[in-house]
Scaffold this motif. Structure first.
Motif, PDB file in Angstrom:
ATOM      1  N   ARG A   1       0.791  -1.217   0.000  1.00 20.09           N
ATOM      2  CA  ARG A   1       0.000   0.000   0.000  1.00 20.09           C
ATOM      3  C   ARG A   1       0.827   1.273   0.000  1.00 20.09           C
ATOM      4  NH1 ARG A   1      -2.657  -1.145  -2.176  1.00 20.09           N
ATOM      5  NH2 ARG A   1      -3.534  -2.888  -1.029  1.00 20.09           N
ATOM      6  N   LEU A   2       0.334   2.285  -0.760  1.00 15.55           N
ATOM      7  CA  LEU A   2       0.962   3.606  -0.804  1.00 15.55           C
ATOM      8  C   LEU A   2      -0.002   4.727  -0.387  1.00 15.55           C
ATOM      9  CD1 LEU A   2       3.051   3.319  -4.097  1.00 15.55           C
ATOM     10  CD2 LEU A   2       3.967   3.665  -1.791  1.00 15.55           C
ATOM     11  N   THR A   3      -1.251   4.654  -0.840  1.00 16.60           N
ATOM     12  CA  THR A   3      -2.222   5.699  -0.501  1.00 16.60           C
ATOM     13  C   THR A   3      -3.580   5.084  -0.193  1.00 16.60           C
ATOM     14  OG1 THR A   3      -3.214   6.069  -2.688  1.00 16.60           O
ATOM     15  CG2 THR A   3      -1.118   7.196  -2.237  1.00 16.60           C
ATOM     16  N   TYR A   4      -4.426   5.898   0.442  1.00 15.61           N
ATOM     17  CA  TYR A   4      -5.840   5.530   0.584  1.00 15.61           C
ATOM     18  C   TYR A   4      -6.669   6.805   0.616  1.00 15.61           C
ATOM     19  CZ  TYR A   4      -6.336   6.951   5.503  1.00 15.61           C
ATOM     20  OH  TYR A   4      -6.419   7.671   6.670  1.00 15.61           O
ATOM     21  N   LEU A   5      -7.920   6.680   0.198  1.00 16.20           N
ATOM     22  CA  LEU A   5      -8.858   7.795   0.218  1.00 16.20           C
ATOM     23  C   LEU A   5      -9.832   7.579   1.367  1.00 16.20           C
ATOM     24  CD1 LEU A   5     -10.059  10.369  -1.036  1.00 16.20           C
ATOM     25  CD2 LEU A   5     -11.380   8.910  -2.585  1.00 16.20           C
ATOM     26  N   ASP A   6      -9.867   8.523   2.299  1.00  6.25           N
ATOM     27  CA  ASP A   6     -10.800   8.447   3.420  1.00  6.25           C
ATOM     28  C   ASP A   6     -12.226   8.352   2.862  1.00  6.25           C
ATOM     29  OD1 ASP A   6     -12.539   9.011   5.577  1.00  6.25           O
ATOM     30  OD2 ASP A   6     -11.014  10.213   6.579  1.00  6.25           O
ATOM     31  N   PRO A   7     -12.994   7.327   3.259  1.00  8.66           N
ATOM     32  CA  PRO A   7     -14.356   7.185   2.735  1.00  8.66           C
ATOM     33  C   PRO A   7     -15.214   8.442   2.895  1.00  8.66           C
ATOM     34  CG  PRO A   7     -13.724   5.207   3.927  1.00  8.66           C
ATOM     35  CD  PRO A   7     -12.634   6.215   4.157  1.00  8.66           C
ATOM     36  N   GLY A  36     -12.607   9.883  -7.933  1.00 12.38           N
ATOM     37  CA  GLY A  36     -11.543   9.692  -8.911  1.00 12.38           C
ATOM     38  C   GLY A  36     -10.161   9.787  -8.300  1.00 12.38           C
ATOM     39  N   SER A  37     -10.068  10.234  -7.041  1.00  6.75           N
ATOM     40  CA  SER A  37      -8.777  10.361  -6.381  1.00  6.75           C
ATOM     41  C   SER A  37      -8.361   9.036  -5.752  1.00  6.75           C
ATOM     42  CB  SER A  37      -8.848  11.437  -5.294  1.00  6.75           C
ATOM     43  OG  SER A  37      -7.658  11.451  -4.511  1.00  6.75           O
ATOM     44  N   ILE A  38      -7.046   8.840  -5.631  1.00  2.00           N
ATOM     45  CA  ILE A  38      -6.518   7.688  -4.893  1.00  2.00           C
ATOM     46  C   ILE A  38      -6.159   8.097  -3.466  1.00  2.00           C
ATOM     47  CG2 ILE A  38      -5.677   6.433  -6.912  1.00  2.00           C
ATOM     48  CD1 ILE A  38      -2.855   7.570  -6.249  1.00  2.00           C
ATOM     49  N   ALA A  91      -1.348  16.189  -8.104  1.00  2.00           N
ATOM     50  CA  ALA A  91      -1.878  16.479  -6.773  1.00  2.00           C
ATOM     51  C   ALA A  91      -2.692  17.754  -6.830  1.00  2.00           C
ATOM     52  CB  ALA A  91      -0.734  16.621  -5.774  1.00  2.00           C
ATOM     53  N   ASP A  92      -3.852  17.756  -6.154  1.00  2.00           N
ATOM     54  CA  ASP A  92      -4.650  18.980  -6.113  1.00  2.00           C
ATOM     55  C   ASP A  92      -4.174  19.877  -4.977  1.00  2.00           C
ATOM     56  OD1 ASP A  92      -5.746  18.032  -3.745  1.00  2.00           O
ATOM     57  OD2 ASP A  92      -7.744  17.663  -4.561  1.00  2.00           O
ATOM     58  N   PHE A 136      -4.410  12.184  -7.942  1.00  2.00           N
ATOM     59  CA  PHE A 136      -5.274  11.669  -9.006  1.00  2.00           C
ATOM     60  C   PHE A 136      -4.380  11.041 -10.072  1.00  2.00           C
ATOM     61  CE2 PHE A 136      -7.722  14.868  -6.908  1.00  2.00           C
ATOM     62  CZ  PHE A 136      -9.057  14.506  -7.033  1.00  2.00           C
ATOM     63  N   LEU A 137      -4.743   9.842 -10.532  1.00  3.54           N
ATOM     64  CA  LEU A 137      -3.994   9.174 -11.590  1.00  3.54           C
ATOM     65  C   LEU A 137      -4.613   9.475 -12.945  1.00  3.54           C
ATOM     66  CD1 LEU A 137      -3.327   5.603 -10.107  1.00  3.54           C
ATOM     67  CD2 LEU A 137      -1.846   7.616 -10.048  1.00  3.54           C
ATOM     68  N   VAL A 138      -3.766   9.599 -13.953  1.00  2.49           N
ATOM     69  CA  VAL A 138      -4.258   9.758 -15.326  1.00  2.49           C
ATOM     70  C   VAL A 138      -3.867   8.567 -16.190  1.00  2.49           C
ATOM     71  CG1 VAL A 138      -4.213  12.266 -15.173  1.00  2.49           C
ATOM     72  CG2 VAL A 138      -2.209  11.061 -16.059  1.00  2.49           C
ATOM     73  N   GLY A 139      -3.018   7.684 -15.683  1.00  2.35           N
ATOM     74  CA  GLY A 139      -2.641   6.490 -16.434  1.00  2.35           C
ATOM     75  C   GLY A 139      -1.226   6.059 -16.109  1.00  2.35           C
ATOM     76  N   ARG A 140      -0.839   4.919 -16.673  1.00  3.69           N
ATOM     77  CA  ARG A 140       0.535   4.452 -16.518  1.00  3.69           C
ATOM     78  C   ARG A 140       1.356   4.896 -17.720  1.00  3.69           C
ATOM     79  NH1 ARG A 140       2.243   1.488 -12.749  1.00  3.69           N
ATOM     80  NH2 ARG A 140       3.943   0.554 -13.946  1.00  3.69           N
ATOM     81  N   LYS A 141       2.646   5.006 -17.478  1.00  2.18           N
ATOM     82  CA  LYS A 141       3.538   5.426 -18.568  1.00  2.18           C
ATOM     83  C   LYS A 141       3.346   4.554 -19.798  1.00  2.18           C
ATOM     84  CE  LYS A 141       7.676   7.811 -16.973  1.00  2.18           C
ATOM     85  NZ  LYS A 141       9.122   7.657 -16.696  1.00  2.18           N
ATOM     86  N   HIS A 142       3.327   3.215 -19.587  1.00  2.00           N
ATOM     87  CA  HIS A 142       3.208   2.329 -20.746  1.00  2.00           C
ATOM     88  C   HIS A 142       1.775   2.239 -21.247  1.00  2.00           C
ATOM     89  CE1 HIS A 142       2.402  -0.609 -17.410  1.00  2.00           C
ATOM     90  NE2 HIS A 142       1.481  -1.007 -18.267  1.00  2.00           N
ATOM     91  N   ASP A 143       0.849   2.919 -20.546  1.00  2.00           N
ATOM     92  CA  ASP A 143      -0.547   2.950 -20.983  1.00  2.00           C
ATOM     93  C   ASP A 143      -0.873   4.254 -21.704  1.00  2.00           C
ATOM     94  OD1 ASP A 143      -2.076   0.727 -20.817  1.00  2.00           O
ATOM     95  OD2 ASP A 143      -3.126   1.260 -18.989  1.00  2.00           O
ATOM     96  N   MET A 144       0.127   5.081 -21.921  1.00  4.92           N
ATOM     97  CA  MET A 144      -0.077   6.332 -22.640  1.00  4.92           C
ATOM     98  C   MET A 144       0.118   6.087 -24.138  1.00  4.92           C
ATOM     99  SD  MET A 144      -0.858   8.465 -20.263  1.00  4.92           S
ATOM    100  CE  MET A 144      -0.777  10.054 -21.066  1.00  4.92           C
TER     101      MET A 144
END
Length: 517
Positions: free
Chosen positions: A317-323, A331-333, A395-396, A402-410
């Motif tokens: 784990r790296l991040t979590y979004l408080d419910p 849309g945020s992680i 980051a806002d 917020f993620l927009v995609g993976r490098k290899h998914d661009m």
């Protein structure tokens, strides 16, 4: 040390239930003694501190005991998908050079004298099976061997920087690579997850994720750490069976990847089952589209839903979004978990401004030291700033990521850079859609263009014209898929449930080549 989590729980609450299977329940004291037996068996077989132990078994009490027994023996666990056609087994065995392997009968039946497992000094099969052993291989029925050794404490000196496991994960090319994770990595991540989920000994999690997958392994670690219970059920292909088991065993927690929730929402009797003891639900293993999150909030159990983000290289784990922020930060992680720091860096390796897209780089005690036998990949992914995740995002103003995609998914569509995730998130709003994956296909003029693989819910129908019109109304022209491939199901990686995009990229390239020919 990871195995101390089990030993401490067994000392504190020996009679508490540790694991529940459909036909078996085991207490902490019993599990700890069984793990001791596995440790003594491995040591008697010749395993020494730092040796690797391959374990290719389905989730079970024996797998858990073998895992903790391996750590007690000072060895390194190498959990792998079971089965003769495992996508990681051959590469992992060659790469890790194990001293011992424990496999299921189906895998054992496929082994010939030329198979990499035939070179392993000791091979144990998990049940009775008739085999013609390869040269130099010792075959044994695991249960008989385990019962022949002591269940007393094991005295092997280890420290927390020693490796606990090598977890093989598919890279962007689909080629497995071994992530080295120490005892300290796992324990640090476990403590952080326990803290933000507020886990206690009263918690009981339903585990449908395999333990060779770091998300599944984190469920084991965290609940053992607090003296809770893990309900093991490998029947998620029949989701109603699992839902009934959750009700029967008074499950308090559930964890899944995006396809897990799609299956529950669209192909189960979720709304007909009451789960009065359920306290929380967690989601990780890839981005879940905002439309699917909202659907879960509308139709799923009314309990806190944790959107989480991580990586094998982060021990989970790296991040979590408080419910509580789920709707206003849809849309945020979320933000980094306790004891983890994440920055967004530009292509010039400078810190990105608020709202500026860059690569997420993480540091913390939970971060891996690199890849087994792969110094070059380690140098590319781990640096002074930390672990370069390969995920692009921003980051806002409040620090929510917020993620927009993976490098290899661009995709590079002409002069435009297009994120597959953005197109997938739009398509998730198409009425009746079950799952979608967007991948690049080669194009003679634009270089590559997006194409979409789509599966629909039972009883729902779609065609390329309708899907295309839906996208054209919501996306600029260069982001609209040029082709739609309708499938009953999208291919998955093993039993994890993540969509196999490497295979879909190959299908897309082959389809374009056939059309050109």
């Amino acid at each position: 040390m990871v195995h101390r989590l089990l030993e401490d729980a067994a000392a504190l609450s020996p009679g508490a239930v540790a694991l529940i299977e459909p036909r078996r329940t085991i207490t902490y004291a019993e599990l700890n003694r069984l793990a001791n037996r596995y440790a003594h068996l491995l040591i008697a077989t010749g395993v020494r501190r730092g040796d690797r132990v391959v374990m290719a078994l389905e989730n079970s009490t024996d797998l858990v005991a073998l895992y903790f027994g391996t750590l007690k023996a000072g060895a390194i666990a190498v959990p792998l998908p079971a089965g003769p056609r495992s996508d990681r087994l051959v590469r992992a065995v060659v790469d890790s050079s194990p001293a011992v392997a424990v496999v299921d009968p189906a895998t054992a039946h496929e082994i010939s004298s030329t198979h990499p497992l035939a070179s392993v000094p000791s091979l144990f099969v998990s049940s009775n099976v008739v085999l013609t052993p390869g040269r130099g291989v010792s075959y044994a029925r695991l249960q008989d061997a385990v019962q022949s050794v002591s269940d007393g404490p094991v005295d092997v000196r280890s420290i927390d920087v020693d490796l606990a496991a090598i977890i093989y994960t598919s890279g962007s090319t689909g080629e497995p690579r071994g992530v080295m994770l120490s005892h300290r990595n796992f324990v640090a991540n476990t403590q952080s997850i326990v803290q933000y989920l507020r886990l206690t000994s009263h918690d009981r999690v339903m585990c449908v994720l395999p333990f060779y997958y770091v998300y599944g392994l984190s469920l084991l670690h965290t609940h053992i750490a607090v003296g809770g219970s893990i309900v093991i059920d490998n029947r998620f292909a029949f989701p109603n069976v699992v839902l009934n088991a959750m009700q029967q065993h008074r499950v308090t927690g559930f964890a899944g990847v995006p396809s897990t929730f799609a299956l529950l929402l669209h192909r189960s009797g979720l709304q007909d089952v009451t789960l009065p003891h359920l306290r929380y639900v967690t989601q990780a293993g890839g981005g879940m589209a905002p439309a699917r999150v909202l659907e879960w909030l509308e139709r799923g159990p009314r309990v806190p839903f944790y959107v989480m983000y991580g990586a094998t290289e982060a021990s989970a784990r790296l991040t979590y979004l408080d419910p509580a922020r789920l709707r206003d930060k849809l849309g945020s992680i979320g933000r980094p978990i306790p004891n983890v720091d994440i920055v967004v860096v530009t292509e010039q390796d400078t810190i990105a401004d608020t709202g500026e897209i860059g690569e997420l780089v993480a540091r913390g005690t939970n971060i891996s030291r690199g890849y087994w036998n792969d110094e070059e990949e380690t140098r590319q992914k781990f640096g002074p700033r930390g672990y370069y995740t390969g995920d692009l995002g921003y980051a806002d103003e409040e620090g929510f990521l917020f993620l927009v995609g993976r490098k290899h998914d661009m995709l590079k569509v002409g002069a435009h850079r297009v994120g597959a995730k953005e197109i997938e998130d739009v398509l998730q709003g198409f009425p009746g859609l079950h799952e979608v994956a967007v991948v690049p296909a080669p194009h003679a003029i634009l270089g590559e263009v997006p194409v979409a693989f789509v599966s629909m819910r039972d009883g729902e129908a779609a065609d390329a014209e309708g899907l295309g019109a839906f996208c054209r109304a919501r996306l600029p022209p260069h982001k609209v898929p040029t082709g739609f491939f309708l499938r009953t199901e999208l291919p998955k990686l093993g039993t994890v449930g993540k969509i196999d995009k490497v295979r879909l990229r190959e299908e897309a390239r082959a389809s374009v080549a056939d059309a050109t020919a």
